[in-house]
Structure formats: structure tokens, C-alpha cells
Design an enzyme around this catalytic site. Structure first.
Site, short mmCIF file in Angstrom:
data_model
loop_
_atom_site.label_atom_id
_atom_site.label_comp_id
_atom_site.label_asym_id
_atom_site.label_seq_id
_atom_site.Cartn_x
_atom_site.Cartn_y
_atom_site.Cartn_z
N GLY A 86 0.71 -1.32 -0.04
CA GLY A 86 0.02 0.07 0.16
C GLY A 86 0.85 1.14 0.11
N HIS A 87 2.04 1.20 0.68
CA HIS A 87 2.88 2.49 0.66
C HIS A 87 3.27 2.93 -0.48
CE1 HIS A 87 2.33 3.18 4.89
NE2 HIS A 87 2.91 1.68 5.28
N CYS A 88 3.84 1.67 -1.41
CA CYS A 88 4.40 1.72 -2.45
C CYS A 88 3.19 2.39 -3.49
CB CYS A 88 4.83 0.37 -3.11
SG CYS A 88 6.01 -0.36 -2.14
#
Length: 558
Positions: A86-88
């Protein structure tokens, strides 16, 4: 040598169908990786294995083309990502914006990405521990990349790369250049080092900090006319900013201390009073100021907005020690209110929190004035005010049964009673694993009722401080362990019970009489009344729907 007629016919047939003859010139090309072999391996018309392809303006790298990309681009910032991260996914649009901006600046500065899951060899080589990981490779150096730890925003990424590739400071040689540099609107903070010798170690410290402090513009000068124009009489670093007091001087006496100077920049780069919102939250939490004073107001009300000047007045003496923050309950901040156990009708009010320990403090009821804010802040820092816990109300019949009911308001009074050994079960309501325990817990509580030094209690996890885990386990309180209980000298040991509660055949009655065989804080042998024995080790691997804590009266193991 004469060859048989049938052999000549066979050789002619093999030649016609394209198969090299044994010992012929074509045998060397088989499996040698020539152009034909590459095309067969990659598919018809596919590019060579080391060709660097692009998605948008971002280079797509793998183990075959990584070195080629390093040779072609002197400054290459590589993102190691995982497709399902998700952070990517959140970083992806900002990374693409940064790549587009850099494409118009210089061909030497490029962004690239590597699928860290597929390219495990590259992830291991560059010690990628989590995703996304951004690493800068300079001048083709594969062995010593520089980690990027700044904000994951396009502008911050571009400024950081430009700072790494070019000079980190600007040389100011005349009044016109200095005025343009200091009065520039972006960024809002400009740092100028006034040094009589630009080759000194102190000037080098400013240059070193400038490489990473991309939210500031850094300049250096040794010109006497600039010293005079800006009222500087000795070596000094001046911070010019477009908020609060506008200018702050940092005189340099002797050697410029890197840590002290960094703290100076940090404390004065933040506004004296910050406004909490989605744009400023990351800056607030990234600041290395652990104590936060919060003023909760409704900005739609004139009477609440009128409180801000007093809050500003109180903030000045605590700069660098306490970060003052205004939070508008009329904005999208309900999650903050829930975290503090408040609702919007309670404002205006103050709260103090240490973001490292998460301990929260509230003042006595009264008006919000500069003197009341100052006194509240001083009392918290001086240890005169006790932190509070989010708590339900104490049930009227909390102590009428063998198992006592604990909430935040009576937890410390009961659990830390120095005249009793107390077992506390933390559970989440309606959790399947809690059902068998819920049936056994009152039964074992009745078996303890005859003892004046033992007590059994039950508590909701939302009203008490200890963390939860995903499997049942015991915790035995002791001064010898490594986890401090809030507000007390005692500590607890955490002991994981493997599987279910079966190691204790007589259910919870046996748990009550288990004893520590070894004083080691790392490993114990436990023996229940039934004679069952088990070994338990810490640390615990992960988090339960319920747990049991034992709080011994004298600090000795049960």
C-alpha cells in the site's frame, strides 16, 4: 578420402533442411549466446536482455540491466517496491511526478524502479528490509548507495536529488545576489552562514547539513559588506523565515557543534504554534519534539478563535521542548477526538501528550489563558500532574463477585494493591477464544476467595495500558523483568502458554498456584499444582484476544 554415396546424399539432405553438419562451422553458434540465440531466448523481435525500458519517465530495472543503467546515469534514484504494498502504491504518483520534473532538468538525474519481490537477488544485495526503499546510486558506484529518508513527495524528492548532485550551498558575493536569495519565496526558510573563512571547519559543517536539509536554502558569504548590511559582527549562522519572528541568529563561538546546530534548525523551522490538519500532520509527528500541547477549539466560533493569542504567548518559553498545536474540531479531526476520548462539545480545552510514551494529561477545569496554559505545561513537565487513562465508568457492582471488574479508573488501585497478588484477564468481548476462559475464570476466582493475599479480576483492553496479543498467555509481575508498568516500580514478565490452556488440567485453579522454577528473566520452568511442567520463553512473537497478568504484592515471583 572416398566417402560412400549414401553418406554424401545424407549430408546434402541435412544441408537442405538447415541442420549443421557434424564438425561443421555452424556448431560453434549453438548455445553461444549470439544474436540468433538471444532472439530465440527472448522471443522474436524482443530487445536484448540488458536493454533499459521505461514506464512513463521511470526506468524499469532488473538484474540484467542494472549495471547498464548505472553506467548511463551518474545520479540514479532507485525505488525497490512490492506490487501489493500500500505504501508503494501511495508513492507511485509522486514518484512519477518527480521523474517528469527531473526529465526537464538534467539527463544525469533519473528515477528507476525495481520489483523487489521478483528481483530478490538485488533486494538482498542492497539490504532492502521493507518496501518501498529508495536508494541513490552516484557515479556508477554499486557498492555504497545513499538511502533516501525524506518526505515521499515529488518536490522533496527532486530537491534532495538536486542537492546531492550539485552544490549544496550558494555563494553570496554581493548585496543584490544576497537580497534575491534571502527574499525568495520558495522555500520559506533561508539559512545564511556568515564566516570570515569559507574554508573553515565551521563552514564545512553548514555545507554537510545542507546536503540533506532540502527544506531550507543554504548560502555562505565572507564579504564584509554583507556582514555590515545584515548586522553581523562575528561568525554567525542566520535563519531567515517568513513566519513568526522572521529572523533568528546562531552565533558561532569556537567549533560549530553539528548536533546542537541541527537541533537549532529543527526547533526554529517549525511554527511556534502549528495548525493540525492532513497537510501538517506528517511534519508534526516527524519533528523530534516529543511533548505536544494541544488546544482543541471550534474555529467557526469567534470566542474560540480569540484564544489563539494567549496560546501563542504561552508557547514561546517552551520552544524546542514542547510543540504547541491547535486542532479544529469543526474540521476532519474526529479520529483525534476519539484517540483522546473526547467529543466536540468539550471544547475549548487543553490536552498534553508525550508521543513517545503516549501518556496523556488534562488540566483542571477553567478558562484558557496564557497563565493557565503555562502553569499546566510546567506542572506536567515537573511531574506534578498524573497522566490519565481512557476509561469506562466503574460498574456499581464491580467488586460484588469473585471476579472483580476493572476499568481504567480503578485499574491501578486494584491491580497494584501491595497487599494482594492479583491476576487480571484482558479480553475482547465476543471473541471465540474468550468463551472457554470466561467460564473457567469465575470458577477459579471462587477458589481464591478464601485467600486474603490473592485476587482475580477481569478487564476490558480499551481501558488498560498493557498491549494485547493473539494467543492466550500469562504475565507474571516482577521487578526483575524488562517492561515497566506505568506509574510503578514493579514490572511484569510475559509468559506464552503454547496452544491452549491444556498444560493446566485443573483449569484455572492450577494457574493460580504455578511457581517460577528459575529467576532467569529469559526462561522459566513452570509447575502447576497438578505436577504439569512447561518451559516458556520471551520475547512473545505476536499479539492475543485475551491475556492474564499477575501482579505480586511484594515484587517476588509467585
Amino acid at each position: 578420402m572416398h566417402r560412400p554415396r549414401w553418406l554424401l546424399l545424407l549430408l546434402l539432405l541435412l544441408t537442405l533442411v538447415g541442420v549443421p553438419a557434424p564438425g561443421g562451422a555452424g556448431e560453434e553458434a549453438v548455445g553461444t549466446g549470439g544474436p540468433l540465440a538471444d532472439e530465440e531466448a527472448n522471443g522474436p523481435g524482443s530487445p536484448p536482455a540488458d536493454e533499459v525500458l521505461e514506464e512513463g519517465d521511470i526506468l524499469v530495472l532488473h538484474r540484467h540491466n542494472f549495471d547498464r543503467a548505472l553506467r548511463a546515469h551518474p545520479y540514479l534514484l532507485v525505488e525497490f517496491y512490492a506490487p501489493g504494498c500500500g505504501h508503494c502504491q501511495a508513492l507511485a504518483p509522486e514518484f512519477s511526478k518527480a521523474a517528469a520534473l527531473l526529465k526537464n532538468v538534467s539527463s544525469e538525474l533519473r528515477l528507476a524502479k525495481v520489483d523487489g519481490v521478483v528481483e530478490k537477488e538485488l533486494s538482498e544485495e542492497f539490504a532492502v528490509g521493507s518496501f518501498p526503499a529508495l536508494k541513490l546510486f552516484k557515479l556508477g558506484n554499486r557498492s555504497d548507495p545513499v538511502d533516501y529518508s525524506g518526505r515521499r513527495e515529488a518536490g522533496a524528492i527532486v530537491r534532495w536529488l538536486l542537492r546531492k548532485a550539485g552544490p549544496s550551498t550558494t555563494l553570496l558575493e554581493d548585496e543584490a545576489t544576497a537580497a534575491r536569495f534571502i527574499d525568495s519565496q520558495d522555500p520559506v526558510i533561508v539559512v545564511v552562514g556568515f564566516f570570515s573563512d569559507l574554508q573553515s571547519d565551521n563552514a564545512a559543517v553548514v555545507t554537510t547539513i545542507a546536503e540533506d536539509a532540502v527544506d531550507f536554502s543554504f548560502g555562505l558569504t565572507d564579504r564584509p559588506e554583507l556582514f555590515q548590511k545584515y548586522g553581523v559582527s562575528r561568525d554567525t549562522v542566520v535563519l531567515f523565515k517568513k513566519f513568526d519572528e522572521g529572523r533568528v541568529d546562531f552565533p558561532v563561538d569556537g567549533d560549530l557543534d553539528l548536533e546542537e546546530f541541527s537541533q537549532f534548525l529543527l526547533s526554529h523551522s517549525l511554527e511556534l504554534v502549528m495548525e493540525y490538519n492532513s497537510q501538517t500532520s506528517s511534519k508534526i509527528f516527524e519533528a523530534k519534539v516529543l511533548n505536544h500541547m494541544l488546544l482543541f477549539v471550534n474555529q467557526t466560533l469567534d470566542s474560540h478563535r480569540a484564544l489563539r493569542p494567549a496560546f501563542y504567548e504561552a508557547a514561546a518559553p517552551f520552544r524546542g521542548q514542547v510543540l504547541f498545536v491547535v486542532l479544529d474540531v469543526a474540521g476532519d479531526n474526529n479520529h483525534v477526538l476519539q484517540y483522546f476520548g473526547m467529543n466536540a462539545t468539550a471544547v475549548p480545552t487543553l490536552r498534553f501528550i508525550n508521543v513517545e510514551t503516549t501518556r496523556k494529561y488534562m488540566p483542571q477545569p477553567g478558562p484558557v489563558t496564557a497563565s493557565s496554559v503555562t502553569a499546566f505545561c510546567q506542572d506536567v513537565l515537573g511531574g506534578k500532574i498524573k497522566h490519565y487513562l481512557k476509561s469506562q465508568e466503574i460498574p456499581p457492582d464491580w467488586d460484588q463477585r469473585p471476579v472483580k471488574v476493572l476499568v481504567g479508573k480503578n485499574f491501578e488501585q486494584v491491580a497494584f494493591d501491595e497487599t494482594k497478588n492479583v491476576f487480571v484477564k484482558f479480553s475482547r468481548p465476543q471473541m471465540p477464544r474468550g468463551v472457554p476462559t470466561a467460564r473457567r475464570w469465575p470458577r477459579s476466582g471462587r477458589s481464591w476467595r478464601a485467600s486474603t493475599r490473592r485476587m482475580r479480576a477481569s478487564s476490558s483492553p480499551s481501558s488498560t495500558p498493557p498491549p494485547m496479543s493473539s494467543k492466550p498467555f500469562l504475565s507474571l509481575a516482577s521487578r526483575l523483568s524488562s517492561i515497566s508498568l506505568p506509574g510503578r516500580g514493579e514490572r511484569w514478565w510475559s509468559i506464552k502458554v503454547p496452544g491452549t490452556w491444556r498444560p493446566f488440567p485443573n483449569s484455572w485453579t492450577a494457574v493460580a498456584s504455578c511457581q517460577l522454577r528459575s529467576p532467569s528473566p529469559r526462561k522459566w520452568g513452570l509447575t502447576a499444582r497438578t505436577g504439569a511442567k512447561m518451559n516458556c520463553e520471551e520475547p512473545l512473537p505476536s499479539g492475543p484476544p485475551e491475556r492474564v497478568l499477575a501482579f505480586p504484592s511484594g515484587g517476588d515471583p509467585l
